[in-house]
Design an enzyme around this catalytic site. Sequence first.
Site, PDB file in Angstrom:
ATOM      1  N   LYS A  43      -6.631   5.788  -1.782  1.00 30.59           N
ATOM      2  CA  LYS A  43      -6.959   6.630  -2.840  1.00 30.59           C
ATOM      3  C   LYS A  43      -8.320   6.860  -3.102  1.00 30.59           C
ATOM      4  CE  LYS A  43      -3.055   4.795  -5.407  1.00 30.59           C
ATOM      5  NZ  LYS A  43      -2.656   3.870  -6.613  1.00 30.59           N
TER       6      LYS A  43
ATOM      7  N   GLU B 122       4.242  -5.148   0.503  1.00 31.17           N
ATOM      8  CA  GLU B 122       3.131  -5.182  -0.790  1.00 31.17           C
ATOM      9  C   GLU B 122       2.910  -6.462  -1.141  1.00 31.17           C
ATOM     10  OE1 GLU B 122       2.969  -0.838  -2.498  1.00 31.17           O
ATOM     11  OE2 GLU B 122       3.522  -2.352  -4.174  1.00 31.17           O
TER      12      GLU B 122
ATOM     13  N   HIS C 189      20.134   3.094  19.990  1.00 35.04           N
ATOM     14  CA  HIS C 189      19.880   4.079  21.030  1.00 35.04           C
ATOM     15  C   HIS C 189      18.475   4.495  21.084  1.00 35.04           C
ATOM     16  CE1 HIS C 189      24.214   4.337  21.998  1.00 35.04           C
ATOM     17  NE2 HIS C 189      24.347   3.885  20.894  1.00 35.04           N
TER      18      HIS C 189
HETATM   19  O1  PA5 Z   1       4.762  -1.714  -6.706  1.00 34.24           O
HETATM   20  C1  PA5 Z   1       3.818  -0.970  -6.871  1.00 34.24           C
HETATM   21  O2  PA5 Z   1       3.119  -1.261  -7.788  1.00 34.24           O
HETATM   22  C2  PA5 Z   1       3.476   0.420  -6.358  1.00 34.24           C
HETATM   23  O3  PA5 Z   1       4.207   0.807  -5.433  1.00 34.24           O
HETATM   24  C3  PA5 Z   1       3.731   1.704  -7.480  1.00 34.24           C
HETATM   25  O4  PA5 Z   1       5.197   1.489  -7.972  1.00 34.24           O
HETATM   26  C4  PA5 Z   1       3.434   3.004  -7.138  1.00 34.24           C
HETATM   27  O5  PA5 Z   1       2.062   2.952  -6.362  1.00 34.24           O
HETATM   28  C5  PA5 Z   1       3.400   3.888  -8.178  1.00 34.24           C
HETATM   29  O6  PA5 Z   1       2.627   3.587  -9.271  1.00 34.24           O
HETATM   30  P1  PA5 Z   1       2.785   4.106 -10.842  1.00 34.24           P
HETATM   31  O7  PA5 Z   1       4.322   3.822 -11.408  1.00 34.24           O
HETATM   32  O8  PA5 Z   1       1.760   3.609 -11.529  1.00 34.24           O
HETATM   33  O9  PA5 Z   1       2.876   5.636 -10.591  1.00 34.24           O
END
Ligand code: PA5
Length: 446
Positions: free
Chosen positions: A421, A286, A307
């Site tokens: 989303k 990310e 394996h």
């Molecule tokens: O690193 C990030 O920002 C994302 O992985 C969020 O943690 C994830 O999308 C969950 O978001 P939220 O905590 O707003 O529900």
Amino acid sequence: MALRFNDKYVKDFLSDNDVKNIIPAMEKAHEKIVNKSGEGNDFLGWVDLPDNYDKEEFARIKRAAQKIQNDSKALVVIGIGGSYLGARAAIEFCKSQNYNLLKKDSPNIYFSGNSISGQTLNEIVALVKDTDFSINVISKSGTTTEPAIAFRIFRELLIEKYGETEAAKRIYVTTDKTKGTLKELSDEKGYETFVVPDDIGGRYSVLTAVGLLPIAVAGIDIDKMMQGASDACKEYSVCDIEKNNCYKYAVLRNALYRKGKKIELMVAYEPDYTMMNEWFKQLYGESEGKDGKGIFPASVVCSTDLHSMGQYIQDGERHIFETSVVFTNPKSDITIKEEDTNSDGLNFLAGKTMSFVNRKAYEGTTLAHVDGNIPNMLIELDVMNEYSFGYLVYFFEKACAISGYILGVNPFDQPGVESYKKNMFALLGKPGYENQRDKLLARIGQ
Ligand code: PA5
């Protein structure tokens, strides 16, 4: 030093200049973090978090954990991505992959709201409904669909079981300090709340209440964890590749990337490290995967995956480098015994411990992969415990930020996560998404 870094199996793949050329970018990355002058500089709260955290909230986390341990046999932790991976990684790292099956004084911990699978949700409902349980719902935005659906279901279950007033005492909410649906609901219903700091993104949040409450409920010493992170924070503050292994790791992975090694394979030798690999993949995927760039983070647990993936790693396309994480002392060990008949031919291992055999597996695998043209970096720690977890988390977080800036991206945003989303909401008929819906339906052929 709690973490040892060895780059001897990288040297044959990189020239001195390949590394030297990246040092100026490393120095700039360091300045961007220290001076808060880079892209995403609003999200640098994790940098001094190990020393500069809310001590009053930390004490409240411990009190809440104790209450949950006293009144609950199970805790349902609802969250997705950065709002659950760190806690799950910590519990498996410090305790076990089989934590819920262990004989213990602390509650079982079930992670929910991290998928949209009805069958998985049903399974956890069935596991907790006849037992005393509490909920920790974690969402920084307070609006993420997966945890929101799970929370609706588990909250209803709690209210059915205990009534509204008692249920409210069993709901713990970790969210934004002042805004969002979850915060509003908590204020209205009187749920105890913990804060996801404004300046810490989800994937950097494991050492905030996001991770610490479930981790403490599992009976893990969060003081020791913060101490590990604090020591790493000091260790990795100097801008000198020869004195800072965290920066060296960030530089080397970028140097390898520039040489066409587009995939980093994190290689663990302990199954209890599996979720740590998942946490690592989110952190790096990310943070770096954007603007058409980024090392693809992948992982294996050896020898299990040798394996299944071993053939490709040894002999497939040469676009991989490896980072191995090993521990010198296991949490426990087994010595292989001598057998009179030696019917299985294993007497050559008699008197040897499993950790010794595992070490030889690491050494043999690494040499084979290096011979197969896979550069390999080694991260070595003594033992999988609270302290080394905190230390390792800080090492990877700091290296990720440095590495992302070297790569030339903003390591703290995640614009790409929104695309699925929008499509999902449009297809589900969420108000406001009508225009996209028709186009998507036409593409699907409906
Ligand atoms: O690193 C990030 O920002 C994302 O992985 C969020 O943690 C994830 O999308 C969950 O978001 P939220 O905590 O707003 O529900």
